[in-house]
Motif scaffolding. Structure first.
Motif, PDB file in Angstrom:
ATOM      1  N   LEU A 150       0.845  -0.518   0.040  1.00  0.00           N
ATOM      2  CA  LEU A 150       0.231  -0.064  -0.119  1.00  0.00           C
ATOM      3  C   LEU A 150       1.027   1.123   0.383  1.00  0.00           C
ATOM      4  O   LEU A 150       1.463   2.110   1.007  1.00  0.00           O
ATOM      5  N   PRO A 151       1.919   1.368  -1.152  1.00  0.00           N
ATOM      6  CA  PRO A 151       2.140   2.305  -1.486  1.00  0.00           C
ATOM      7  C   PRO A 151       1.623   3.856  -0.636  1.00  0.00           C
ATOM      8  O   PRO A 151       1.219   4.130  -1.135  1.00  0.00           O
ATOM      9  N   VAL A 152       2.838   4.645   0.109  1.00  0.00           N
ATOM     10  CA  VAL A 152       2.294   5.987   0.330  1.00  0.00           C
ATOM     11  C   VAL A 152       2.843   6.830  -0.644  1.00  0.00           C
ATOM     12  O   VAL A 152       3.933   7.083  -1.308  1.00  0.00           O
ATOM     13  N   ASP A 153       1.367   8.335  -1.032  1.00  0.00           N
ATOM     14  CA  ASP A 153       2.491   9.111  -1.994  1.00  0.00           C
ATOM     15  C   ASP A 153       2.511  10.110  -1.258  1.00  0.00           C
ATOM     16  O   ASP A 153       1.800  10.714  -0.832  1.00  0.00           O
ATOM     17  N   GLN A 154       3.366   9.864  -1.521  1.00  0.00           N
ATOM     18  CA  GLN A 154       4.937  11.437  -0.723  1.00  0.00           C
ATOM     19  C   GLN A 154       4.613  12.641  -0.983  1.00  0.00           C
ATOM     20  O   GLN A 154       4.800  13.236  -0.315  1.00  0.00           O
ATOM     21  N   ASP A 155       3.911  12.920  -2.270  1.00  0.00           N
ATOM     22  CA  ASP A 155       3.140  14.636  -3.062  1.00  0.00           C
ATOM     23  C   ASP A 155       2.104  14.503  -1.604  1.00  0.00           C
ATOM     24  O   ASP A 155       2.283  15.548  -1.456  1.00  0.00           O
ATOM     25  N   LEU A 156       1.730  13.483  -1.068  1.00  0.00           N
ATOM     26  CA  LEU A 156       0.745  13.884   0.475  1.00  0.00           C
ATOM     27  C   LEU A 156       0.960  14.058   1.368  1.00  0.00           C
ATOM     28  O   LEU A 156       0.054  12.883   1.764  1.00  0.00           O
ATOM     29  N   VAL A 157       2.586  14.108   1.722  1.00  0.00           N
ATOM     30  CA  VAL A 157       3.029  13.653   3.025  1.00  0.00           C
ATOM     31  C   VAL A 157       3.058  15.039   3.079  1.00  0.00           C
ATOM     32  O   VAL A 157       4.727  15.848   2.606  1.00  0.00           O
ATOM     33  N   ILE A 158       2.668  15.733   5.134  1.00  0.00           N
ATOM     34  CA  ILE A 158       3.290  17.113   4.908  1.00  0.00           C
ATOM     35  C   ILE A 158       4.532  17.056   6.372  1.00  0.00           C
ATOM     36  O   ILE A 158       3.476  16.163   7.576  1.00  0.00           O
ATOM     37  N   SER A 159       5.519  17.213   6.371  1.00  0.00           N
ATOM     38  CA  SER A 159       6.132  16.635   7.909  1.00  0.00           C
ATOM     39  C   SER A 159       6.060  18.491   8.017  1.00  0.00           C
ATOM     40  O   SER A 159       6.347  19.233   7.593  1.00  0.00           O
ATOM     41  N   GLY A 160       5.781  18.494   9.156  1.00  0.00           N
ATOM     42  CA  GLY A 160       5.815  19.469   9.336  1.00  0.00           C
ATOM     43  C   GLY A 160       5.363  19.718  10.680  1.00  0.00           C
ATOM     44  O   GLY A 160       4.031  18.399  11.349  1.00  0.00           O
ATOM     45  N   ASP A 161       5.155  20.883  12.183  1.00  0.00           N
ATOM     46  CA  ASP A 161       4.139  20.956  12.945  1.00  0.00           C
ATOM     47  C   ASP A 161       2.449  21.779  12.383  1.00  0.00           C
ATOM     48  O   ASP A 161       2.109  22.607  12.195  1.00  0.00           O
ATOM     49  N   SER A 162       2.063  20.724  12.731  1.00  0.00           N
ATOM     50  CA  SER A 162       0.066  20.322  12.308  1.00  0.00           C
ATOM     51  C   SER A 162      -0.093  22.133  12.543  1.00  0.00           C
ATOM     52  O   SER A 162      -1.009  22.271  11.735  1.00  0.00           O
ATOM     53  N   THR A 163      -0.220  22.730  13.599  1.00  0.00           N
ATOM     54  CA  THR A 163      -0.473  23.539  14.621  1.00  0.00           C
ATOM     55  C   THR A 163      -0.507  24.556  13.404  1.00  0.00           C
ATOM     56  O   THR A 163      -1.086  25.974  14.152  1.00  0.00           O
ATOM     57  N   GLN A 164       0.718  24.189  12.206  1.00  0.00           N
ATOM     58  CA  GLN A 164       1.369  26.269  11.780  1.00  0.00           C
ATOM     59  C   GLN A 164       0.736  25.983  10.421  1.00  0.00           C
ATOM     60  O   GLN A 164       1.298  26.740   9.449  1.00  0.00           O
ATOM     61  N   LEU A 165      -0.099  25.106  10.073  1.00  0.00           N
ATOM     62  CA  LEU A 165      -0.576  24.734   9.373  1.00  0.00           C
ATOM     63  C   LEU A 165      -1.890  25.442   9.089  1.00  0.00           C
ATOM     64  O   LEU A 165      -2.540  25.990   9.334  1.00  0.00           O
ATOM     65  N   GLN A 166      -2.320  26.071   8.015  1.00  0.00           N
ATOM     66  CA  GLN A 166      -3.545  27.018   7.144  1.00  0.00           C
ATOM     67  C   GLN A 166      -4.041  25.896   6.694  1.00  0.00           C
ATOM     68  O   GLN A 166      -3.828  24.850   5.885  1.00  0.00           O
ATOM     69  N   PRO A 167      -5.294  26.123   5.984  1.00  0.00           N
ATOM     70  CA  PRO A 167      -6.470  24.550   5.524  1.00  0.00           C
ATOM     71  C   PRO A 167      -6.192  25.032   4.334  1.00  0.00           C
ATOM     72  O   PRO A 167      -6.796  23.906   3.360  1.00  0.00           O
ATOM     73  N   ASP A 168      -5.849  26.035   3.424  1.00  0.00           N
ATOM     74  CA  ASP A 168      -5.324  26.062   1.723  1.00  0.00           C
ATOM     75  C   ASP A 168      -4.502  25.798   1.866  1.00  0.00           C
ATOM     76  O   ASP A 168      -4.505  24.555   0.763  1.00  0.00           O
ATOM     77  N   GLU A 169      -3.795  25.341   2.755  1.00  0.00           N
ATOM     78  CA  GLU A 169      -2.636  24.357   1.986  1.00  0.00           C
ATOM     79  C   GLU A 169      -2.870  22.649   2.123  1.00  0.00           C
ATOM     80  O   GLU A 169      -2.661  21.671   1.219  1.00  0.00           O
ATOM     81  N   ILE A 170      -4.244  22.307   3.112  1.00  0.00           N
ATOM     82  CA  ILE A 170      -4.943  21.176   2.767  1.00  0.00           C
ATOM     83  C   ILE A 170      -5.746  21.280   1.931  1.00  0.00           C
ATOM     84  O   ILE A 170      -5.852  19.709   0.716  1.00  0.00           O
ATOM     85  N   VAL A 171      -6.447  21.811   1.640  1.00  0.00           N
ATOM     86  CA  VAL A 171      -7.066  21.906   0.283  1.00  0.00           C
ATOM     87  C   VAL A 171      -6.587  21.800  -0.848  1.00  0.00           C
ATOM     88  O   VAL A 171      -7.541  21.312  -1.937  1.00  0.00           O
ATOM     89  N   GLY A 172      -6.220  22.660  -1.307  1.00  0.00           N
ATOM     90  CA  GLY A 172      -5.138  22.617  -2.517  1.00  0.00           C
ATOM     91  C   GLY A 172      -4.463  21.399  -2.269  1.00  0.00           C
ATOM     92  O   GLY A 172      -4.987  21.156  -3.562  1.00  0.00           O
ATOM     93  N   LYS A 173      -4.439  20.225  -1.741  1.00  0.00           N
ATOM     94  CA  LYS A 173      -3.899  19.074  -2.375  1.00  0.00           C
ATOM     95  C   LYS A 173      -4.478  18.352  -2.533  1.00  0.00           C
ATOM     96  O   LYS A 173      -5.082  17.234  -2.667  1.00  0.00           O
ATOM     97  N   ILE A 174      -6.019  17.778  -1.595  1.00  0.00           N
ATOM     98  CA  ILE A 174      -6.770  16.885  -1.232  1.00  0.00           C
ATOM     99  C   ILE A 174      -7.776  17.614  -1.859  1.00  0.00           C
ATOM    100  O   ILE A 174      -8.898  16.713  -1.802  1.00  0.00           O
ATOM    101  N   GLY A 175      -8.534  19.240  -2.003  1.00  0.00           N
ATOM    102  CA  GLY A 175      -9.671  19.081  -1.865  1.00  0.00           C
ATOM    103  C   GLY A 175     -10.511  19.433  -0.143  1.00  0.00           C
ATOM    104  O   GLY A 175      -9.754  18.962   0.490  1.00  0.00           O
ATOM    105  N   HIS A 176     -11.441  19.887  -0.400  1.00  0.00           N
ATOM    106  CA  HIS A 176     -12.549  19.789   1.443  1.00  0.00           C
ATOM    107  C   HIS A 176     -12.332  18.061   1.144  1.00  0.00           C
ATOM    108  O   HIS A 176     -12.184  16.967   1.101  1.00  0.00           O
TER     109      HIS A 176
END
Ligand SMILES: C[S@@+](CC[C@H](N)C(=O)[O-])C[C@H]1O[C@@H](n2cnc3c(N)ncnc32)[C@H](O)[C@@H]1O
Length: 261
Positions: free
Chosen positions: A99-125
């Motif tokens: 079940l290979p990981v899609d490495q384009d859809l991995v964010i390495s970092g502190d979730s508390t610093q993320l903005q909603p657009d960074e998520i929606v831009g990658k995977i939609g709502h």
């Protein structure tokens, strides 16, 4: 019942170090499959991936074309003498399970610093958002707001470690968040470890999914009032948990699935 996925949950998934146990894995499966059956689309996101136990369940249930976003600091130190990193172990687990990981859809970092657009831009709502990252109040508050800001109208948030005495600030963070949004959000399911929430309009829909799921019949369904909602609490009696643990410890993993039929 879902023979193939149940086998995966009770056997292969248990080879990944991590924290989702079979009862919540069965709830995830029931909800994700119901969403697909009703064309309730959207991305899937998890904060707090660890070595991927929940992530690979998402992959197995939803298939390789679904967009699944993995968010983690990936900075857990490994045992003395080990050179492999947390991130490498996550990737290796995917290869081992096919079940290979899609490495384009991995964010390495502190979730508390993320903005909603960074998520929606990658995977939609998002249709399903699992929160299992930092367990202090400021993490839970930030992660809850982030998840809600990305949520599709029919989206679900699954909060981990709610009401676990080991993590009291998770309890405070989740209850504060839900109490302030009683007009908007409703809890439809609770287990020993997790609390499942959606927008009010979808409460009855998801509640029925849990009530009717063949894979959840093994649990007692107890109606529980929680912050203005009628939630189903899935009770897993201690006798069953003991039989399951005994089977796992004596090497009968494959057969342990029968305990939860
Ligand atoms: C309890 S583990 C998650 C278990 C996982 N959900 C599973 O199914 O096995 C918590 C994870 O949250 C991550 N984490 C902690 N604080 C974080 C933060 N601020 N941002 C992103 N990830 C964080 C840790 O690195 C760790 O991998």
């Amino acid at each position: 019942m879902n023979g193939d996925i149940r086998k995966f949950i009770f056997k292969d998934l248990q080879t990944v170090e991590g924290y989702i146990d079979p009862p919540d894995a069965l709830v995830f499966m029931a909800l994700l499959q119901a969403q697909s059956a009703h064309s309730l689309s959207g991305g899937i996101a998890e904060i707090g991936v660890f070595y991927g136990r929940s992530y690979f369940l998402f992959k197995k249930v939803c298939g390789s074309t679904e967009k699944i976003l993995a968010i983690d600091l990936f900075d857990i130190e490994q045992k003395a003498g080990e050179t492999v990193t947390q991130y490498r172990r996550f990737i290796d687990n995917g290869e081992r399970l096919n079940l290979p990981v899609d490495q384009d859809l991995v964010i390495s970092g502190d979730s508390t610093q993320l903005q909603p657009d960074e998520i929606v831009g990658k995977i939609g709502h998002t249709r399903f958002f699992s929160i299992d990252g930092g367990h202090m109040l400021h993490h839970v508050s930030a992660d809850s707001m982030l998840a809600l800001s990305t949520l599709a109208p029919h989206g679900i948030i699954a909060f981990d470690d709610t009401f676990n005495p080991a993590w009291p600030e998770v309890t405070v963070g989740v209850t504060d968040f839900l109490r302030e949004r009683q007009h908007e959000l409703a809890t439809f399911c609770m287990t020993k470890y997790k609390t499942y929430v959606c927008r009010k309009q979808f409460h009855d829909f998801y509640r029925r999914i849990i009530d009717d799921a063949a894979d959840l019949r093994a649990f007692d369904h107890v109606e529980t009032d929680f912050l203005g909602s009628k939630a189903v609490r899935l009770h897993n009696p201690i006798a069953r948990r003991m039989v399951y643990e005994m089977m796992v410890r004596s090497g009968m993993r494959a057969l342990s699935e029968r305990v939860y039929r």
